[in-house]
Design an enzyme around this catalytic site. Structure first.
Site, PDB file in Angstrom:
ATOM      1  N   GLY A  51       0.825  -1.211   0.000  1.00  0.00           N
ATOM      2  CA  GLY A  51       0.000   0.000   0.000  1.00  0.00           C
ATOM      3  C   GLY A  51       0.848   1.245   0.000  1.00  0.00           C
ATOM      4  O   GLY A  51       2.076   1.182  -0.080  1.00  0.00           O
ATOM      5  N   GLU A  67      -0.292   0.776  -6.226  1.00  0.00           N
ATOM      6  CA  GLU A  67       0.644   0.409  -5.157  1.00  0.00           C
ATOM      7  C   GLU A  67       0.919  -1.089  -5.141  1.00  0.00           C
ATOM      8  O   GLU A  67       2.059  -1.516  -4.966  1.00  0.00           O
ATOM      9  CB  GLU A  67       0.109   0.872  -3.795  1.00  0.00           C
ATOM     10  CG  GLU A  67       0.193   2.373  -3.576  1.00  0.00           C
ATOM     11  CD  GLU A  67       1.613   2.872  -3.351  1.00  0.00           C
ATOM     12  OE1 GLU A  67       2.543   2.065  -3.115  1.00  0.00           O
ATOM     13  OE2 GLU A  67       1.797   4.105  -3.406  1.00  0.00           O
ATOM     14  N   GLU A  71       4.701  -2.561  -5.750  1.00  0.00           N
ATOM     15  CA  GLU A  71       5.415  -3.227  -4.666  1.00  0.00           C
ATOM     16  C   GLU A  71       5.519  -4.740  -4.822  1.00  0.00           C
ATOM     17  O   GLU A  71       6.454  -5.351  -4.312  1.00  0.00           O
ATOM     18  CB  GLU A  71       4.764  -2.884  -3.322  1.00  0.00           C
ATOM     19  CG  GLU A  71       4.918  -1.416  -2.979  1.00  0.00           C
ATOM     20  CD  GLU A  71       4.314  -1.037  -1.639  1.00  0.00           C
ATOM     21  OE1 GLU A  71       3.648  -1.877  -1.009  1.00  0.00           O
ATOM     22  OE2 GLU A  71       4.519   0.117  -1.229  1.00  0.00           O
ATOM     23  N   PRO A  88      -4.832   8.032  14.966  1.00  0.00           N
ATOM     24  CA  PRO A  88      -3.749   8.991  14.690  1.00  0.00           C
ATOM     25  C   PRO A  88      -2.344   8.446  14.944  1.00  0.00           C
ATOM     26  O   PRO A  88      -1.371   8.986  14.424  1.00  0.00           O
ATOM     27  CB  PRO A  88      -4.051  10.157  15.638  1.00  0.00           C
ATOM     28  CG  PRO A  88      -5.506  10.062  15.909  1.00  0.00           C
ATOM     29  CD  PRO A  88      -5.827   8.582  15.887  1.00  0.00           C
ATOM     30  N   GLU A 117      11.305  -7.361   0.147  1.00  0.00           N
ATOM     31  CA  GLU A 117      11.013  -8.786  -0.007  1.00  0.00           C
ATOM     32  C   GLU A 117       9.502  -8.955  -0.049  1.00  0.00           C
ATOM     33  O   GLU A 117       8.760  -8.154   0.522  1.00  0.00           O
ATOM     34  CB  GLU A 117      11.591  -9.533   1.204  1.00  0.00           C
ATOM     35  CG  GLU A 117      11.442 -11.006   1.216  1.00  0.00           C
ATOM     36  CD  GLU A 117      12.061 -11.649   2.458  1.00  0.00           C
ATOM     37  OE1 GLU A 117      11.848 -12.851   2.633  1.00  0.00           O
ATOM     38  OE2 GLU A 117      12.735 -10.949   3.243  1.00  0.00           O
TER      39      GLU A 117
END
Length: 147
Positions: A51, A67, A71, A88, A117
């Site tokens: 992400g 994403e 990745e 938060p 990895e």
């Protein structure tokens, strides 16, 4: 939270708002029941869901597909939205809000971009150190899918 700044050009007062950053994460399911996690190349370190940040002008759905591909090298088909995570403190760097999608992956996972990895994991064999609040997200996922 807002802060008043002084415009360097006109000297007028400008209000700057400090808002959370929108992010996305993907729980990528494989046909054998495994899910894909990445080991982060950059801090904060640990295993994580693929992400990242939503670009300006980009939808959440487009961002999570981008994403995941960047990745893991996987093209994904979105199945459903698991939820939004907004504590938060979920990211030690700043306040983020992540919308998490469950998706089906196609292809052979290969680490690239921010991933050092790629691993395939199962409910009973998740890595010990998960980054961010991904342990909570995966608990919610496994509870929802009834495994």
């Amino acid at each position: 939270m807002k802060t008043d700044l002084i415009c360097p050009h006109c000297g007028g007062k400008v209000t700057a708002y400090r808002n959370p950053f929108p992010t996305v994460d993907a729980i990528i399911e494989l046909e054998d029941g495994g899910i894909v996690l990445i080991r982060r190349k950059n801090p904060p370190y640990g295993w994580a869901l693929p992400g990242g940040f939503v670009d300006y002008g980009e939808s959440l759905e487009a961002a999570v597909k981008r994403e995941a591909l960047e990745e893991t090298g996987l093209r994904i088909t979105l199945r459903y939205q698991l939820g939004a995570y907004s504590d938060p403190t979920r990211d030690p760097r700043w306040h983020t809000i992540s919308v998490v999608f469950v998706a089906q992956g196609e292809g052979e996972p290969k680490a690239s971009d921010d991933a050092a990895e790629v691993g395939i994991f199962y409910r009973g064999g998740l890595p010990e150190h998960l980054a961010f609040d991904h342990k909570t997200i995966l608990r919610d996922y496994f509870t929802r899918c009834g495994e």
